[in-house]
Design an enzyme around this catalytic site. Structure first.
Site, mmCIF file in Angstrom:
data_model
loop_
_atom_site.group_PDB
_atom_site.id
_atom_site.type_symbol
_atom_site.label_atom_id
_atom_site.label_comp_id
_atom_site.label_asym_id
_atom_site.label_seq_id
_atom_site.Cartn_x
_atom_site.Cartn_y
_atom_site.Cartn_z
ATOM 1 N N CYS A 3 17.679 53.132 -2.782
ATOM 2 C CA CYS A 3 17.299 52.454 -3.670
ATOM 3 C C CYS A 3 15.907 52.882 -4.701
ATOM 4 O O CYS A 3 15.935 53.925 -5.288
ATOM 5 C CB CYS A 3 16.793 51.089 -2.913
ATOM 6 S SG CYS A 3 16.803 49.847 -4.378
ATOM 7 N N HIS A 33 22.402 50.045 -0.729
ATOM 8 C CA HIS A 33 21.632 50.238 0.651
ATOM 9 C C HIS A 33 22.820 50.512 1.598
ATOM 10 O O HIS A 33 23.580 49.713 2.133
ATOM 11 C CB HIS A 33 21.081 48.909 0.918
ATOM 12 C CG HIS A 33 19.900 48.684 0.111
ATOM 13 N ND1 HIS A 33 18.801 48.720 0.529
ATOM 14 C CD2 HIS A 33 19.707 47.913 -1.225
ATOM 15 C CE1 HIS A 33 17.845 48.600 -0.447
ATOM 16 N NE2 HIS A 33 18.279 48.119 -1.484
ATOM 17 N N GLU A 37 22.075 50.902 4.581
ATOM 18 C CA GLU A 37 21.941 50.381 5.799
ATOM 19 C C GLU A 37 22.473 48.884 6.055
ATOM 20 O O GLU A 37 22.042 48.283 7.111
ATOM 21 C CB GLU A 37 20.575 50.424 6.220
ATOM 22 C CG GLU A 37 19.505 49.776 5.533
ATOM 23 C CD GLU A 37 19.342 49.834 4.004
ATOM 24 O OE1 GLU A 37 20.016 50.819 3.490
ATOM 25 O OE2 GLU A 37 18.171 49.587 3.335
ATOM 26 N N ASP A 55 22.606 26.878 9.906
ATOM 27 C CA ASP A 55 21.236 25.853 10.073
ATOM 28 C C ASP A 55 20.785 26.024 11.718
ATOM 29 O O ASP A 55 21.743 25.391 12.443
ATOM 30 C CB ASP A 55 21.854 24.453 9.653
ATOM 31 C CG ASP A 55 22.042 24.279 8.089
ATOM 32 O OD1 ASP A 55 22.042 25.314 7.361
ATOM 33 O OD2 ASP A 55 22.371 23.389 7.628
ATOM 34 N N ASP A 112 17.661 21.615 -3.056
ATOM 35 C CA ASP A 112 18.397 20.415 -2.104
ATOM 36 C C ASP A 112 18.453 19.221 -2.941
ATOM 37 O O ASP A 112 17.798 18.178 -2.628
ATOM 38 C CB ASP A 112 17.653 20.154 -0.656
ATOM 39 C CG ASP A 112 17.703 21.403 0.017
ATOM 40 O OD1 ASP A 112 18.628 22.082 0.357
ATOM 41 O OD2 ASP A 112 16.435 21.550 0.596
HETATM 42 O O1 1PR Z 1 11.802 23.441 2.899
HETATM 43 O O2 1PR Z 1 11.432 26.058 2.823
HETATM 44 O O3 1PR Z 1 11.111 24.755 4.993
HETATM 45 O O4 1PR Z 1 13.312 25.233 4.176
HETATM 46 C C1 1PR Z 1 13.874 24.374 4.757
HETATM 47 C C2 1PR Z 1 15.461 24.940 4.611
HETATM 48 O O5 1PR Z 1 16.410 23.983 5.578
HETATM 49 C C3 1PR Z 1 15.659 24.458 3.303
HETATM 50 O O6 1PR Z 1 16.764 25.591 2.819
HETATM 51 C C4 1PR Z 1 17.089 23.327 3.382
HETATM 52 O O7 1PR Z 1 17.973 23.508 2.509
HETATM 53 C C5 1PR Z 1 17.261 23.514 5.011
HETATM 54 N N1 1PR Z 1 17.683 22.118 5.499
HETATM 55 C C6 1PR Z 1 16.721 21.145 5.713
HETATM 56 N N2 1PR Z 1 17.218 20.318 6.631
HETATM 57 C C7 1PR Z 1 18.662 20.517 6.556
HETATM 58 C C8 1PR Z 1 19.638 19.709 7.250
HETATM 59 O O8 1PR Z 1 20.668 19.878 7.087
HETATM 60 N N3 1PR Z 1 19.238 18.468 7.579
HETATM 61 N N4 1PR Z 1 20.164 22.195 5.833
HETATM 62 C C9 1PR Z 1 18.982 21.618 6.006
HETATM 63 C C10 1PR Z 1 20.461 22.449 4.745
HETATM 64 C C11 1PR Z 1 22.449 23.213 3.499
HETATM 65 C C12 1PR Z 1 23.281 24.359 3.879
HETATM 66 C C13 1PR Z 1 24.432 23.913 4.395
HETATM 67 C C14 1PR Z 1 25.457 23.815 3.203
HETATM 68 C C15 1PR Z 1 26.923 24.152 3.399
HETATM 69 N N5 1PR Z 1 21.657 23.091 4.929
HETATM 70 O O9 1PR Z 1 22.786 25.191 4.388
HETATM 71 O O10 1PR Z 1 24.928 25.005 5.308
HETATM 72 O O11 1PR Z 1 25.655 22.546 2.732
HETATM 73 O O12 1PR Z 1 27.458 23.062 4.435
HETATM 74 P P1 1PR Z 1 28.944 23.009 4.318
HETATM 75 O O13 1PR Z 1 29.648 23.897 4.293
HETATM 76 O O14 1PR Z 1 29.156 22.339 5.657
HETATM 77 O O15 1PR Z 1 29.239 21.652 3.454
HETATM 78 P P2 1PR Z 1 11.868 24.720 3.601
#
Ligand code: 1PR
Length: 562
Positions: A89, A194, A196, A250, A413
């Site tokens: 890179c 990349h 790696e 998550d 979100d």
């Molecule tokens: O705010 O900088 O501390 O970051 C927190 C992070 O955690 C953010 O990226 C936020 O999106 C994520 N988050 C917080 N609470 C939740 C929760 O689910 N209760 N998850 C959460 C967010 C969203 C996607 C999920 C998709 C696909 N998750 O990652 O995986 O919606 O899901 P699906 O395919 O099952 O529909 P900060």
């Protein structure tokens, strides 16, 4: 004299203080090239037998670091003397004469004729992030297997010209341009991609180069000799950058304190609503993060995102559960890893930690990108309040200044806010983007998308489209675009939201939330301009394999890595 073995061959990794060196060291270890050390001085360069220069970040800061380490002349002499050099890179870009990446023109090492400028494309997102192919420009045995996919992440590129032709090993097409993706001359090899992070293909490139310089007289690795003719126009108008399939994990501690992968419905990760009313709701446990991540990487995931979803409440600095997880995974997984949760300025136990210090911990543990959620909404509101004047203080600015824009993902979100005609007028007056959508009952309605923080627990007076525009200005390189209404529903992505945001920004967007199967990946790639699509639940519950998603994409003519 016999050649040294892989485990004794000495490798010097130029450590100029930025970038994710750990991934490269992990890759070397996995190839049994374990006799490596980091070097930082001119004397060490002069003594080196084989140098690897890995680099991510900005050209100007890389050159400034090399200058402050006083290694520029030694490095030039080393390369000019045709001693073994493998650049990655920035390690390739700095071989050129100069770059426009930085304030004014930044001088490079000047070994190869040409400049490194920003992509001029108006049809594709910049940075270019993802897996792309390379076209051979030389005959003979190259360390780069032709036709295979490699992982690229960059906004700047060098173009082939008649004066650098003899160096050009491969080219790659992106956004209607054909740029140099690797160079080779004698013992000097460098690539824009990349290795790696390019899975088994990437590891084979590193191994074949190192085997060749370790055993220079071996007949199994003949040198490249003849140069093919090189058309200096795009070789193809067909886009070859793959649409990426990203898996999100998550992660949080369950009620017994174990780190688990969980998954919610509309961000609610507790078992069922009935249980919750009885006060017995447990956090859904869908498996162990490290095991799942490895399974997905082996199963064809183009990228893996770990999100610490309870970081808003925990003591972020004293409890960074994803650091150990990342270390473990980056030793075993050679595809890009993103980590998010809790990346912001933090006051803890009376100490102030800047967001970039939190990010440092993740980069040092093997993350390639960090993802910023709540803090990006706060930063957007502040940017608007200050009349769009940046102050360099936001987490996005801090981290992109040190690690480059490509290392900063913003996770948005939003929640839908349905409106009638009157509400539409009000929303548009506030600057929000309103679109026609289909609601969960299948009715056509109008809505805008309100930004939230703390995983949807609190809303803010700004919409997702405006956040996207602001974070691009602040220096984010990519957007992970969730939709709380669609999350976990399996009904497909929020196409209107994806369209609204991709039309508003020039950086890549990862569609997220709502995938129920391959048809939804095909739909979002056909109908919107997203660069990647992410899913979680369908993979964790074992309903669909990544391969099946990619088969559906290929059958529909969507370019993917398989
Ligand atoms: O705010 O900088 O501390 O970051 C927190 C992070 O955690 C953010 O990226 C936020 O999106 C994520 N988050 C917080 N609470 C939740 C929760 O689910 N209760 N998850 C959460 C967010 C969203 C996607 C999920 C998709 C696909 N998750 O990652 O995986 O919606 O899901 P699906 O395919 O099952 O529909 P900060």
């Amino acid at each position: 004299m016999s050649s040294p073995s892989r485990s004794t061959f000495p490798i010097s990794v130029l450590d100029y203080g930025a970038g994710n060196i750990l991934s490269l060291l992990n890759a070397l270890t996995s190839l049994s090239y374990t006799n490596f050390k980091k070097i930082t001085t001119a004397a060490e360069i002069r003594e080196a037998e084989c140098i690897i220069f890995p680099g991510v970040g900005a050209y100007s800061s890389a050159m400034e670091s090399l200058e402050s380490l006083e290694v520029v002349e030694a490095l030039k002499e080393y390369v000019k003397a045709d001693r073994p050099y493998f650049g990655i890179c920035l390690g390739m870009q700095t071989l050129f004469e100069s770059s426009e990446e930085g304030e004014g023109i930044v001088q490079g090492l000047g070994i190869i004729k040409g400049t490194v400028d920003k992509f001029k494309t108006t049809t594709a997102s910049v940075p270019s992030i993802g897996w792309n192919t390379t076209t051979d420009r030389k005959t003979g045995t190259s360390p780069v297997p032709s036709g295979s996919m490699k992982y690229f992440v960059h906004s700047y590129r060098a173009l082939p010209t008649s004066s650098n032709l003899s160096w050009v090993c491969t080219t790659t097409d992106y956004g209607g341009e054909t740029y140099i993706s690797s160079v080779e001359n004698g013992n000097v090899f460098a690539c824009q991609f990349h290795p790696e992070k390019s899975g088994t293909v990437g590891l084979s490139i590193i191994r074949s180069y190192l085997d060749r310089v370790r055993e220079p007289n071996s007949t199994s690795s003949p040198r490249i000799t003849t140069i093919k003719s090189l058309p200096l126009v795009p070789t193809s108008s067909v886009e070859t950058l793959c649409k990426r399939v990203v898996v999100a994990l998550d992660v949080r501690s369950n009620d017994s304190g174990d780190l688990v992968v969980t998954k919610g419905d509309q961000y609610d990760v507790r078992e069922t609503k009935d249980h919750k009313e009885e006060g017995k709701a447990k956090v859904r446990n869908l498996g162990k993060p490290a095991e799942l991540a490895r399974k997905y990487a082996e199963g064809g995931a183009d990228e893996i995102s770990f999100l610490n979803i309870t970081s808003f409440r925990s003591n972020v600095i004293s409890d960074l559960p994803l650091v150990d997880l990342l270390k473990f995974c980056s030793e075993r997984i050679f595809v890009p890893l993103t980590v998010g949760g809790g990346i912001r300025d933090i006051l803890e136990d009376g100490n102030v930690y800047k967001a970039v210090e939190v990010a440092d911990r993740y980069f040092r543990a093997g993350a390639d990108k960090v993802s910023i959620g709540s803090d990006s909404v706060t930063a957007s509101l502040k940017l608007i309040e200050k009349g769009y004047v940046k102050d360099g203080e936001s987490s996005i600015e801090q981290i992109s200044a040190r690690y480059g824009v490509q290392a900063v993902v913003v996770s948005i979100d939003p929640k839908r806010v349905y409106v009638d005609e009157e509400g539409k007028v009000e929303a548009e007056k506030a600057g929000y983007t309103v679109r026609d959508v289909v609601d969960v009952e299948g009715e056509r309605r109008m809505c805008w998308w309100q930004a939230t923080v703390k995983g949807g627990r609190e809303t803010r007076d700004i919409d997702a489209v405006k956040v996207a525009e602001c974070v691009e200005q602040l220096g984010a390189g990519e957007i992970m675009l969730n939709c709380i209404d669609m999350d976990g529903q399996g009904n497909g992505y929020d196409l209107e939201l994806m369209k609204a945001v991709t039309e508003a920004v020039g950086i890549p967007v990862i569609a997220s939330s709502g995938a129920g199967g391959g048809e939804h990946f095909v739909e979002v790639f056909r109908e919107t301009n997203v660069s990647a699509a992410l899913a979680a639940g369908i993979f964790h519950r074992g309903e669909v394999k990544i391969d099946e998603i990619k088969d559906a994409m290929l059958a529909a003519g969507v370019v993917t890595r398989k």
